[in-house]
Structure formats: C-alpha cells, structure tokens
Design an enzyme around this catalytic site. Structure first.
Site, PDB file in Angstrom:
ATOM      1  N   SER A  14     132.680 -56.676   1.949  1.00  0.00           N
ATOM      2  CA  SER A  14     133.094 -57.443   3.133  1.00  0.00           C
ATOM      3  C   SER A  14     133.820 -58.697   2.676  1.00  0.00           C
ATOM      4  O   SER A  14     133.582 -59.182   1.563  1.00  0.00           O
ATOM      5  CB  SER A  14     131.849 -57.839   3.932  1.00  0.00           C
ATOM      6  N   LYS A  74     126.627 -58.710   0.002  1.00  0.00           N
ATOM      7  CA  LYS A  74     127.948 -58.153  -0.308  1.00  0.00           C
ATOM      8  C   LYS A  74     128.525 -58.792  -1.581  1.00  0.00           C
ATOM      9  O   LYS A  74     129.292 -58.157  -2.308  1.00  0.00           O
ATOM     10  CB  LYS A  74     128.894 -58.350   0.884  1.00  0.00           C
ATOM     11  N   TYR A  83     123.649 -61.624   4.510  1.00  0.00           N
ATOM     12  CA  TYR A  83     124.593 -60.495   4.521  1.00  0.00           C
ATOM     13  C   TYR A  83     125.699 -60.757   3.486  1.00  0.00           C
ATOM     14  O   TYR A  83     126.016 -59.877   2.667  1.00  0.00           O
ATOM     15  CB  TYR A  83     125.188 -60.329   5.923  1.00  0.00           C
TER      16      TYR A  83
HETATM   17  P1  NAP Z   1     127.720 -49.178  11.508  1.00  0.00           P
HETATM   18  O1  NAP Z   1     128.590 -48.760  12.635  1.00  0.00           O
HETATM   19  O2  NAP Z   1     126.530 -50.029  11.783  1.00  0.00           O
HETATM   20  O3  NAP Z   1     127.251 -47.855  10.734  1.00  0.00           O
HETATM   21  C1  NAP Z   1     126.408 -47.977   9.631  1.00  0.00           C
HETATM   22  C2  NAP Z   1     125.879 -46.594   9.314  1.00  0.00           C
HETATM   23  O4  NAP Z   1     124.967 -46.722   8.206  1.00  0.00           O
HETATM   24  C3  NAP Z   1     125.071 -46.006  10.488  1.00  0.00           C
HETATM   25  O5  NAP Z   1     125.338 -44.633  10.585  1.00  0.00           O
HETATM   26  C4  NAP Z   1     123.636 -46.283  10.057  1.00  0.00           C
HETATM   27  O6  NAP Z   1     122.690 -45.397  10.620  1.00  0.00           O
HETATM   28  C5  NAP Z   1     123.744 -46.064   8.542  1.00  0.00           C
HETATM   29  N1  NAP Z   1     122.604 -46.642   7.846  1.00  0.00           N
HETATM   30  C6  NAP Z   1     122.164 -47.931   7.922  1.00  0.00           C
HETATM   31  N2  NAP Z   1     121.039 -48.065   7.214  1.00  0.00           N
HETATM   32  C7  NAP Z   1     120.751 -46.839   6.693  1.00  0.00           C
HETATM   33  C8  NAP Z   1     119.685 -46.335   5.893  1.00  0.00           C
HETATM   34  N3  NAP Z   1     118.671 -47.131   5.507  1.00  0.00           N
HETATM   35  N4  NAP Z   1     119.712 -45.042   5.519  1.00  0.00           N
HETATM   36  C9  NAP Z   1     120.711 -44.236   5.923  1.00  0.00           C
HETATM   37  N5  NAP Z   1     121.751 -44.647   6.691  1.00  0.00           N
HETATM   38  C10 NAP Z   1     121.754 -45.941   7.082  1.00  0.00           C
HETATM   39  O7  NAP Z   1     128.558 -49.927  10.373  1.00  0.00           O
HETATM   40  P2  NAP Z   1     130.148 -50.181  10.236  1.00  0.00           P
HETATM   41  O8  NAP Z   1     130.511 -51.320  11.109  1.00  0.00           O
HETATM   42  O9  NAP Z   1     130.897 -48.907  10.320  1.00  0.00           O
HETATM   43  O10 NAP Z   1     130.188 -50.731   8.725  1.00  0.00           O
HETATM   44  C11 NAP Z   1     130.293 -49.853   7.634  1.00  0.00           C
HETATM   45  C12 NAP Z   1     130.399 -50.658   6.352  1.00  0.00           C
HETATM   46  O11 NAP Z   1     131.474 -51.594   6.445  1.00  0.00           O
HETATM   47  C13 NAP Z   1     129.153 -51.483   6.036  1.00  0.00           C
HETATM   48  O12 NAP Z   1     128.965 -51.504   4.648  1.00  0.00           O
HETATM   49  C14 NAP Z   1     129.513 -52.863   6.542  1.00  0.00           C
HETATM   50  O13 NAP Z   1     128.776 -53.881   5.903  1.00  0.00           O
HETATM   51  C15 NAP Z   1     130.994 -52.899   6.186  1.00  0.00           C
HETATM   52  N6  NAP Z   1     131.783 -53.847   6.971  1.00  0.00           N
HETATM   53  C16 NAP Z   1     131.846 -53.703   8.339  1.00  0.00           C
HETATM   54  C17 NAP Z   1     132.602 -54.612   9.072  1.00  0.00           C
HETATM   55  C18 NAP Z   1     132.712 -54.500  10.579  1.00  0.00           C
HETATM   56  O14 NAP Z   1     133.237 -55.439  11.206  1.00  0.00           O
HETATM   57  N7  NAP Z   1     132.316 -53.394  11.197  1.00  0.00           N
HETATM   58  C19 NAP Z   1     133.276 -55.664   8.422  1.00  0.00           C
HETATM   59  C20 NAP Z   1     133.182 -55.751   7.036  1.00  0.00           C
HETATM   60  C21 NAP Z   1     132.437 -54.842   6.326  1.00  0.00           C
HETATM   61  P3  NAP Z   1     121.835 -45.870  11.948  1.00  0.00           P
HETATM   62  O15 NAP Z   1     122.852 -46.201  12.999  1.00  0.00           O
HETATM   63  O16 NAP Z   1     121.030 -44.669  12.245  1.00  0.00           O
HETATM   64  O17 NAP Z   1     121.040 -47.068  11.535  1.00  0.00           O
END
Ligand code: NAP
Length: 244
Positions: free
Chosen positions: A136, A153, A149
């Site tokens: 991130s 990261k 968080y």
């Molecule tokens: P998201 O929509 O919250 O999806 C995260 C996924 O990871 C979900 O399917 C969740 O399952 C799964 N997960 C979480 N904990 C888990 C565990 N203990 N075991 C197995 N699966 C697990 O996230 P996203 O926004 O797409 O983000 C994806 C990545 O990008 C992350 O690394 C995040 O930090 C990074 N990121 C996101 C953003 C943003 O703005 N979205 C910005 C910068 C970086 P459940 O739903 O069942 O918990």
C-alpha cells in the site's frame, strides 16, 4: 502478456472480493490455471459460478496448520499473489492489541508463511516463479489512522526485498505493488466521506483514486515474463502520491 501466463499455475490469496477476486479472474483470462484462496465459502461459490474453471481453497490463513493442510495437495505453483489483508483503522493513541495482532497476523505473518510454503515448492520444482505482494502507499507515507496497517505494509515492503534477495538465485522473483485508495467495495466505503476523500485526493497528482483493473494490470505485469529482470521493487500504483 497472455502468452507468458498460459500453462502457468497461480495461487491468489484473498480472492473472494476486491482486487484478489479481479486478479484471479484476470489470470484465468490470460490462460493460467488459478487457485483462488479465501476464508468465506460463499465468495468462492459465486466465483466458481462466474468462472467454472476456477479452482478454490477455503481456509483462514491466520491458522498456520490449517493453511499447511489446505495447500498440501495443490501441486506446483508458478505464480503467487499475496493479496489477503485486514484493515482496522484506529487513531494511534487508541490502537488496541487485538487490532494489532489481527493486522500483523494476516498482513505479515500469514504472507510470510504462505510464501515459505510456495517458494520451497518453487525451489524444489526448479522452474523458478514470480511472487507479487500487495502492499500500500501507506507503507511509505503517513496516513491518519493507518499506524498499524501502514506498519504492517512497511513490513511487507521489507519482506519483499529480502525475499527477492534470497529467492533470486532460484529464479524466483518477488515484487510488491503499492496502491493508493482503490475503488473496491471496501475502498468506496472507507473513503465515502467527501472531506476525508478530498484530503487524500489533494495529495494525488492525478486527482483520482485507482480503479481495480489499474492495480490488476500492474500485478499481471509483475507476474509475467514481461518483467523478467524486475525483482525486489515496490511499485506504486498511486497516481503519483508517493513521488509528490
Ligand atoms: P477486500 O475487498 O477486503 O478483500 C480482501 C480479501 O482477503 C477478502 O476476500 C477476505 O475474505 C480475504 N481475507 C482477509 N483475511 C483473510 C484470512 N485470514 N484468510 C483468508 N482470506 C482472508 O480487500 P481489497 O480492498 O481488495 O484489498 C486487497 C489488497 O490490496 C490488500 O492487501 C489491501 O491491503 C491492499 N490495498 C487495498 C487498497 C484499497 O483501497 N482497497 C489500497 C491499498 C492497498 P473475507 O471477506 O471473507 O474476510
């Protein structure tokens, strides 16, 4: 791009929602065999409904023993996307032990554990591989309420570099992508307050948040042979946030 991914086997963690789900679908569209891993079975069911060729693993990656068992029989993996993460936003003075443990448990410890399992297998198979860790912009810049968080990261960025150093001799490349706010369901909810969003947008030279596909494109590039000499980088996908 497609050509270099055909016949590869990929594992994507956190593939139930958001960036992970879109990455799994994109890899499948590029001709890879894809194993989508997450902890919510209903997300995997709907993914298989959309993409019948998708293979799935349902496990909570916080549980090391369950993860080892779940990955025991998945066979050769050429491409790994460490995407699963937990976000709990708290002001620094209110950070709780529980939130710290949850974020470091998934974002750092589980990422290290799965990478060990898969990289050992890549090394044994002798065919090399490519690992992309989803980090991130908060790993490298102070964002309010993101102390733990961001620290998790930051650890991902450091792990990425050391993994690249130690796994490079086995032709396993390891890189990270560092997105700004991404328009996933979670991103939209977390940044729906116009005042909060305006503060962040004013720090992004392109003056907008990232779309999911813009992150997926960077992940696919780093997984593919198009990036064959790129190893150990943390690639911002942030509209210029980190460089401004
Ligand atoms: P998201 O929509 O919250 O999806 C995260 C996924 O990871 C979900 O399917 C969740 O399952 C799964 N997960 C979480 N904990 C888990 C565990 N203990 N075991 C197995 N699966 C697990 O996230 P996203 O926004 O797409 O983000 C994806 C990545 O990008 C992350 O690394 C995040 O930090 C990074 N990121 C996101 C953003 C943003 O703005 N979205 C910005 C910068 C970086 P459940 O739903 O069942 O918990």
């Amino acid at each position: 791009m497609e050509g270099s991914l055909a016949h590869k086997r990929a594992l994507v963690t956190g593939a139930g929602k958001g960036i992970g789900r879109a990455t799994a679908k994109a890899l499948l569209a590029c001709g890879a065999e894809v194993i989508a891993l997450t902890r919510t079975q209903s997300d995997l069911d709907s993914l298989v409904q959309e993409c019948p060729k998708m293979l799935t693993v349902c496990v909570d990656i916080n549980d090391w023993e369950a993860t080892e068992n779940a990955l025991k029989d998945v066979g050769r993996i050429d491409l790994l996307v460490n995407n699963a993460a937990v976000v709990i936003l708290q002001p620094f003075l209110s950070v709780t032990e529980d939130a710290f443990d949850k974020m470091f448990g998934v974002n750092v410890k589980a990422l290290l554990h799965i990478s060990q399992i898969i990289a050992r297998r890549m090394k044994c198979c002798g065919g090399g591989g490519s690992i992309v860790n989803i980090s991130s912009q908060a790993s490298q810049s102070a964002v309010r309420d993101h102390a733990v968080y961001g620290a998790s990261k930051g650890a991902v960025d450091t792990l990425t570099k050391v993994m690249a150093l130690e796994l490079g001799p086995h032709q396993i490349r390891v890189n990270a992508v560092n997105p700004t706010v991404v328009m996933t369901a979670r991103g939209r909810t977390g940044w729906s307050d116009p005042t909060k969003a305006a503060g962040m947008l004013s720090r992004i030279p392109l003056q907008r948040f990232a779309e999911i596909d813009e992150v997926v494109n960077a992940i696919i590039f780093l997984l593919s042979d198009r990036s064959s000499m790129i190893n150990g980088v943390t690639l911002p996908v942030d509209g210029g946030f980190l460089s401004s």
